[in-house]
Write a protein that holds these residues in place. Structure first.
Motif, PDB file in Angstrom:
ATOM      1  N   ASP A 169       0.856  -1.179   0.177  1.00 52.60           N
ATOM      2  CA  ASP A 169      -0.025  -0.029  -0.084  1.00 52.60           C
ATOM      3  C   ASP A 169       0.780   1.213  -0.006  1.00 52.60           C
ATOM      4  O   ASP A 169       1.822   1.532   0.655  1.00 52.60           O
ATOM      5  CB  ASP A 169      -0.869  -0.093   1.391  1.00 52.60           C
ATOM      6  CG  ASP A 169      -1.710   1.414   1.257  1.00 52.60           C
ATOM      7  OD1 ASP A 169      -2.111   1.503   0.372  1.00 52.60           O
ATOM      8  OD2 ASP A 169      -1.998   1.671   2.580  1.00 52.60           O
ATOM      9  N   LEU A 170       0.876   2.121  -0.769  1.00 55.05           N
ATOM     10  CA  LEU A 170       1.538   3.003  -0.999  1.00 55.05           C
ATOM     11  C   LEU A 170       0.896   4.465  -0.764  1.00 55.05           C
ATOM     12  O   LEU A 170      -0.148   4.741  -1.796  1.00 55.05           O
ATOM     13  CB  LEU A 170       2.214   3.130  -2.351  1.00 55.05           C
ATOM     14  CG  LEU A 170       2.735   4.533  -2.987  1.00 55.05           C
ATOM     15  CD1 LEU A 170       4.034   5.091  -1.987  1.00 55.05           C
ATOM     16  CD2 LEU A 170       3.434   4.386  -4.504  1.00 55.05           C
ATOM     17  N   ASP A 171       1.017   5.405   0.249  1.00 57.50           N
ATOM     18  CA  ASP A 171       0.326   6.746   0.476  1.00 57.50           C
ATOM     19  C   ASP A 171       1.185   7.694  -0.463  1.00 57.50           C
ATOM     20  O   ASP A 171       2.462   7.885  -0.308  1.00 57.50           O
ATOM     21  CB  ASP A 171       0.519   6.949   1.779  1.00 57.50           C
ATOM     22  CG  ASP A 171      -0.380   7.981   2.250  1.00 57.50           C
ATOM     23  OD1 ASP A 171      -0.417   9.040   1.442  1.00 57.50           O
ATOM     24  OD2 ASP A 171      -1.052   8.203   3.310  1.00 57.50           O
ATOM     25  N   LEU A 172       0.130   7.962  -1.384  1.00 58.79           N
ATOM     26  CA  LEU A 172       1.205   8.874  -2.396  1.00 58.79           C
ATOM     27  C   LEU A 172       1.449  10.334  -1.748  1.00 58.79           C
ATOM     28  O   LEU A 172       2.143  11.050  -2.252  1.00 58.79           O
ATOM     29  CB  LEU A 172       0.261   9.095  -3.596  1.00 58.79           C
ATOM     30  CG  LEU A 172       0.217   7.927  -4.344  1.00 58.79           C
ATOM     31  CD1 LEU A 172      -1.030   7.831  -5.254  1.00 58.79           C
ATOM     32  CD2 LEU A 172       1.611   7.602  -5.255  1.00 58.79           C
ATOM     33  N   VAL A 173       0.842  10.620  -0.652  1.00 60.31           N
ATOM     34  CA  VAL A 173       0.631  11.802   0.128  1.00 60.31           C
ATOM     35  C   VAL A 173       2.092  12.009   0.811  1.00 60.31           C
ATOM     36  O   VAL A 173       2.791  12.971   0.742  1.00 60.31           O
ATOM     37  CB  VAL A 173      -0.406  12.408   0.661  1.00 60.31           C
ATOM     38  CG1 VAL A 173      -0.405  13.771   1.473  1.00 60.31           C
ATOM     39  CG2 VAL A 173      -1.685  12.301  -0.013  1.00 60.31           C
ATOM     40  N   THR A 174       2.213  10.987   1.662  1.00 58.77           N
ATOM     41  CA  THR A 174       3.207  11.012   2.603  1.00 58.77           C
ATOM     42  C   THR A 174       4.611  10.255   1.788  1.00 58.77           C
ATOM     43  O   THR A 174       5.605  10.115   2.351  1.00 58.77           O
ATOM     44  CB  THR A 174       2.994  10.173   3.872  1.00 58.77           C
ATOM     45  OG1 THR A 174       2.761   9.135   3.600  1.00 58.77           O
ATOM     46  CG2 THR A 174       1.859  10.726   4.638  1.00 58.77           C
ATOM     47  N   TYR A 178       3.398   0.495   2.732  1.00 63.26           N
ATOM     48  CA  TYR A 178       3.376  -0.708   3.574  1.00 63.26           C
ATOM     49  C   TYR A 178       3.508  -1.806   2.791  1.00 63.26           C
ATOM     50  O   TYR A 178       3.209  -2.106   1.655  1.00 63.26           O
ATOM     51  CB  TYR A 178       2.045  -0.847   4.078  1.00 63.26           C
ATOM     52  CG  TYR A 178       1.475  -1.940   4.642  1.00 63.26           C
ATOM     53  CD1 TYR A 178       1.907  -2.751   5.821  1.00 63.26           C
ATOM     54  CD2 TYR A 178       0.695  -3.036   3.798  1.00 63.26           C
ATOM     55  CE1 TYR A 178       1.607  -3.898   6.072  1.00 63.26           C
ATOM     56  CE2 TYR A 178       0.273  -4.093   4.100  1.00 63.26           C
ATOM     57  CZ  TYR A 178       0.822  -4.863   5.324  1.00 63.26           C
ATOM     58  OH  TYR A 178       0.436  -6.119   5.656  1.00 63.26           O
ATOM     59  N   TYR A 179       4.579  -2.499   3.240  1.00 64.77           N
ATOM     60  CA  TYR A 179       4.671  -4.109   2.555  1.00 64.77           C
ATOM     61  C   TYR A 179       4.519  -5.137   3.377  1.00 64.77           C
ATOM     62  O   TYR A 179       4.799  -5.116   4.486  1.00 64.77           O
ATOM     63  CB  TYR A 179       6.371  -4.175   2.234  1.00 64.77           C
ATOM     64  CG  TYR A 179       6.899  -3.166   1.369  1.00 64.77           C
ATOM     65  CD1 TYR A 179       6.893  -3.139   0.063  1.00 64.77           C
ATOM     66  CD2 TYR A 179       7.621  -1.860   1.917  1.00 64.77           C
ATOM     67  CE1 TYR A 179       7.442  -2.116  -0.876  1.00 64.77           C
ATOM     68  CE2 TYR A 179       8.189  -1.009   1.197  1.00 64.77           C
ATOM     69  CZ  TYR A 179       8.205  -1.164   0.060  1.00 64.77           C
ATOM     70  OH  TYR A 179       8.873  -0.241  -0.823  1.00 64.77           O
ATOM     71  N   SER A 180       3.717  -5.975   2.787  1.00 66.34           N
ATOM     72  CA  SER A 180       3.272  -7.381   3.874  1.00 66.34           C
ATOM     73  C   SER A 180       4.227  -8.081   3.976  1.00 66.34           C
ATOM     74  O   SER A 180       5.540  -8.078   3.094  1.00 66.34           O
ATOM     75  CB  SER A 180       2.172  -7.910   3.020  1.00 66.34           C
ATOM     76  OG  SER A 180       2.468  -8.591   1.884  1.00 66.34           O
ATOM     77  N   ARG A 257      -7.511  13.430  -7.919  1.00 63.67           N
ATOM     78  CA  ARG A 257      -6.211  13.324  -7.561  1.00 63.67           C
ATOM     79  C   ARG A 257      -5.990  11.964  -6.931  1.00 63.67           C
ATOM     80  O   ARG A 257      -6.738  11.675  -5.999  1.00 63.67           O
ATOM     81  CB  ARG A 257      -5.684  14.542  -6.742  1.00 63.67           C
ATOM     82  CG  ARG A 257      -3.964  14.654  -6.516  1.00 63.67           C
ATOM     83  CD  ARG A 257      -3.785  16.108  -6.327  1.00 63.67           C
ATOM     84  NE  ARG A 257      -4.132  16.172  -4.724  1.00 63.67           N
ATOM     85  CZ  ARG A 257      -3.249  15.883  -3.791  1.00 63.67           C
ATOM     86  NH1 ARG A 257      -2.194  15.719  -3.963  1.00 63.67           N
ATOM     87  NH2 ARG A 257      -3.654  15.892  -2.550  1.00 63.67           N
ATOM     88  N   ALA A 258      -4.747  11.305  -7.313  1.00 58.79           N
ATOM     89  CA  ALA A 258      -4.566  10.028  -6.536  1.00 58.79           C
ATOM     90  C   ALA A 258      -4.037  10.243  -5.370  1.00 58.79           C
ATOM     91  O   ALA A 258      -2.870  10.955  -5.347  1.00 58.79           O
ATOM     92  CB  ALA A 258      -3.655   8.949  -7.651  1.00 58.79           C
ATOM     93  N   LEU A 259      -4.249   9.520  -4.438  1.00 62.54           N
ATOM     94  CA  LEU A 259      -3.965   9.690  -2.935  1.00 62.54           C
ATOM     95  C   LEU A 259      -3.141   8.456  -2.661  1.00 62.54           C
ATOM     96  O   LEU A 259      -2.559   8.631  -1.790  1.00 62.54           O
ATOM     97  CB  LEU A 259      -5.099  10.075  -2.074  1.00 62.54           C
ATOM     98  CG  LEU A 259      -5.905  11.022  -2.446  1.00 62.54           C
ATOM     99  CD1 LEU A 259      -7.125  11.258  -1.716  1.00 62.54           C
ATOM    100  CD2 LEU A 259      -5.270  12.371  -2.359  1.00 62.54           C
ATOM    101  N   ARG A 260      -3.571   7.201  -3.148  1.00 61.05           N
ATOM    102  CA  ARG A 260      -3.147   6.040  -2.594  1.00 61.05           C
ATOM    103  C   ARG A 260      -3.230   5.094  -3.582  1.00 61.05           C
ATOM    104  O   ARG A 260      -4.035   4.807  -4.513  1.00 61.05           O
ATOM    105  CB  ARG A 260      -4.085   5.769  -1.336  1.00 61.05           C
ATOM    106  CG  ARG A 260      -3.705   4.555  -0.507  1.00 61.05           C
ATOM    107  CD  ARG A 260      -4.455   5.084   0.716  1.00 61.05           C
ATOM    108  NE  ARG A 260      -4.534   3.493   1.536  1.00 61.05           N
ATOM    109  CZ  ARG A 260      -4.896   3.284   2.309  1.00 61.05           C
ATOM    110  NH1 ARG A 260      -5.786   4.113   2.918  1.00 61.05           N
ATOM    111  NH2 ARG A 260      -4.714   1.945   3.054  1.00 61.05           N
TER     112      ARG A 260
END
Ligand SMILES: Nc1nc2c(ncn2[C@@H]2O[C@H](COP(=O)(O)OP(=O)(O)OP(=O)(O)O)[C@@H](O)[C@H]2O)c(=O)[nH]1
Length: 716
Positions: A169-174, A178-180, A257-260
């Motif tokens: 999961d990639l937070d594009l803002v910060t 997150y990698y499992s 806008r893409a956020l995540r």
């Protein structure tokens, strides 16, 4: 049974709440309120409590706190122990209870309602608990949603546990990723990826995939898509790359806008391996590992579309082993299989990597050769060479080991050849024609090749016959020397150029234009050239004792092919030594093509011979690609102005200028300049005016037999 009710006097808060305005306020509160006395008995309750508990105020007033009739449940749905009732907790501990989630099964209902409860003690002047006020609100919806979420998370966890996919999961803002655990496991790193950078995925990406991914991400983020799928490779700890299919979704804000970005990576190693295996089974012959018929046909389609765009002519060779059935019958099928594998291996080595070799099935193989030449003849010559090479490599016995009962087995092929491309028909037609030609080779006695086109076959046959004749003539010394004299500006003979003739047993005297090309491509030029050099040196030695001839320089042509021989200088020196010819009277005439290969090697060889006095002249100057800058590196003595410039000097504007330039260039480099092909007085006058040193051409004399040359120029 009715629970026992207490009739004791009201405690303070309960009393207060009975007063008009406060009662009103209490009844309008959105929370249920129940006030217990210090003994736990209900002193009073408000209207909301009535609704939430499913009982009237009168119905609960006077009820003791701990009766099963309340039907209270703990957060897990089990009956709540009496001591855990909020009111009892407060009475026992004297402290408030807050945020307890308690279920109530209302009278006449089966499913509990869930209440968020608070309870606090009201203390008397002596600090003792006088009352307990319990308030509660309905949180059934929240509790159910929470339950739902818990179950769904549990389900997701179990699904992911059972799946081999790796989530991330990639937070594009910060920029936080997150990698499992599975993600790390897929690339061979510890499950928590401890110590790894946030953008580890970028570091592990195959360098060739990175630009593609960057472009993909840029377009994905700028677009409006909500889902995506893309393949790439990630480097595993042990060094290999894991092929990955990444699928996921893009979470966008209201403005798009893409956020995540969230998704899963699927390891494609096994899938790729199966795909490769399927491809191999579909396109390759299992016995020999060569491309199979289907592969060949697809290649031919590709070749066809490519050929239609070029002028090049190609060829198909259809190869069928002779009497292969006999091998199977006498040595067995396994020996036959081994033989086919060995044949395939030899064919593989006989053709270039860019050629297309396939096994059609049985004992049939095909080689497709692209871009063999611009003309059919060129292509046929090249195809013929490959076919002959294949005949040669297959002719060697095949060691079949035990399967061959200790004996090597010999198998010959019959080869059919057909051309394709340009004006030569399609690749499909060529395959049929090559097959037919192969049958012609069979009927011609096998172990041979045949062209589909009879004219082509005739040309190739003629070429083979001529090659055989040349070989024979070399053995029998049938290349008599002719010599064309060269003159100084004053008309005196200064030397001559040796020109070969071929004394053909049937055709008589054949000029060099007809056989030098073939002699060069077959390598026979090395032997023929050496023979000419030898004969010329014998002349030079004889001339050295004859007035009028002793000072002449004799030029002998040397082809690039001869010069490439590592022992060329030694062989020349050996001939000089053997014949006793004066080296300074021998001029080796090179063409510019001799300088096209290993320049340093050529210079070294020339310098070596030059140190023994041998002269060098450069033939056909101006027609090739000599770089003027390196011309001066070669130890040349003379430069010959090509006949094409000489013939045009008198009437083509630039030709005169070029000839003039070549003469002055030669002079600047300190070389003697010889003009060849001088045929008219005007040409001669022009060249003499520009200070050329020597002249050769029909104006003075055609090439004549060397004996005639001697007679003409010796002085009595
Ligand atoms: N060992 C082996 N034999 C095969 C295989 N495929 C086909 N064959 C055999 O190869 C032989 C091909 O024979 P043909 O080309 O028809 O005839 P030939 O004996 O070679 O004779 P000519 O071609 O006329 O010179 C047949 O006997 C087939 O059974 C294979 O994969 N392995």
């Amino acid at each position: 049974m009715e629970p026992e009710r207490s009739e004791d006097a009201q405690p303070p808060v309960a009393q207060l709440s009975a007063t008009g305005a406060l009662r009103e306020l209490l009844d309008h509160l959105p929370a249920g309120v129940v006030i217990h006395r210090a003994d736990g008995v209900v002193a009073t309750a408000n209207r909301t409590a009535e609704r939430l508990l499913g009982r009237t105020v009168d119905g609960v007033t006077g009820l003791p706190a701990a009766v099963a009739e309340w039907g209270l449940l703990g957060p897990d749905g089990a009956p709540l122990a009496e001591q855990d009732y909020p009111v009892w907790s407060v009475l026992r501990l004297g402290t408030e209870v807050s945020g307890a989630v308690i279920g109530i099964v209302r009278p006449g209902e089966e499913r509990p309602r869930w209440m968020l409860c608070n309870a606090y003690p009201v203390l008397g002047a002596a600090g003792a608990v006088q009352e307990v006020v319990v308030s509660f609100t309905d949180c059934t919806a929240l509790k159910l949603a929470e339950e739902h979420l818990r179950k769904s998370e549990e389900r997701l966890r179990l699904v992911l546990l059972g799946s081999t996919d790796a989530t991330w999961d990639l937070d594009l803002v910060t920029g936080i990723v997150y990698y499992s655990d599975r993600w790390w496991e897929m690339v061979g790193l510890p499950p928590d990826g401890a110590g790894m950078a946030n953008d580890t995925w970028r570091h592990l990406m195959h360098p060739d995939d990175m630009p593609v991914i960057d472009r993909f991400m840029a377009s994905l983020l700028a677009g409006r898509e909500r889902t995506y799928a893309i393949e790439f490779r990630l480097r595993h700890q042990d060094g290999h790359y894991v092929p990955v299919l990444s699928r996921g979704f893009v979470l966008r804000g209201d403005d798009g806008r893409a956020l995540r970005l969230s998704g899963t990576n699927t390891d494609l190693t096994e899938r790729k391996e199966s795909e490769r295996r399927i491809y191999e089974l579909a396109y390759f012959d299992q016995l020999t590992g060569l491309p199979n018929r289907r592969h060949l046909l697809e290649q031919l389609q590709r070749i066809a579309s490519h050929t239609s765009r070029t002028q090049a002519v190609g060829a198909l060779l259809f190869i069928d082993l002779d009497h292969f059935k006999g091998v199977n019958d006498t040595l067995g099928h396994s020996a036959g299989d081994l033989l086919l594998r060995q044949v395939a291996e030899r064919l593989r080595h006989a053709v270039r990597e860019t050629d297309h070799l396939a096994r059609l099935g049985g004992d049939e193989f095909v080689v497709a050769l692209e871009g063999l030449g611009r003309t059919a003849t060129e292509a046929a010559v090249e195809a013929g060479k490959v076919a002959r090479k294949i005949l040669g490599v297959l002719a060697r016995p095949h060691p079949l080991g035990q399967l061959g009962a200790g004996r090597a087995c010999t198998v010959t092929p019959s080869i059919g050849v057909a051309l394709f491309g340009h004006e030569h028909g399609s690749v499909d037609a060529a395959l049929r024609q090559a097959d037919i030609a192969m049958y012609h080779a069979k009927t011609a006695g096998r172990d041979t090749m045949r062209f589909f086109d009879p004219a082509m076959q005739a040309a190739i046959d003629q070429r083979s016959a001529m090659e055989a004749d040349l070989r024979e003539s070399l053995k029998r010394h049938r290349f008599p020397l002719h010599c064309q004299p060269q003159f100084g500006a004053d008309g005196r003979v200064v030397g001559g150029e040796v020109l070969l003739r071929w004394q053909h047993p049937q055709r008589g005297l054949v000029g060099p234009a007809e056989f030098i090309g073939l002699a060069e491509t077959t390598g026979l030029i090395v032997g023929i050239g050496m023979q000419a050099l030898h004969d010329a040196c014998i002349c030079l030695e004889r001339w050295s004792h004859i007035a009028g001839l002793a000072d002449l320089v004799l030029a002998v042509n040397v082809s690039a092919c001869q010069l490439l021989q590592p022992d060329f200088p030694d062989r020349v020196l050996a001939v000089l030594a053997e014949t006793g010819a004066p080296p300074s009277r021998l001029s080796l005439e090179l063409t510019e093509s001799a300088f096209a290969r290993d320049v340093d090697d050529v210079i070294a060889k020339m310098t070596h011979l030059r140190s023994h006095g041998v002269l060098f002249s450069l033939d056909d100057f101006g027609t090739g690609y000599s770089s003027l800058s390196y011309l001066k590196q070669f130890p040349l003595s003379a430069l010959k102005v090509d006949r094409s410039f000489v013939s045009d000097v008198a009437h083509v504007a630039n030709a005169g200028a070029i000839a003039e330039l070549i003469v002055s260039l030669g002079k600047t480099l300190g070389l003697k300049v010889i003009a060849e092909g001088v045929e008219t007085e005007r040409q001669f006058a022009f060249l003499r005016e520009h200070d050329c040193d020597a002249y050769q051409g029909f104006l003075f004399s055609p090439p004549v037999p060397i004996s005639e040359f001697e007679q003409r120029y010796q002085q009595a």
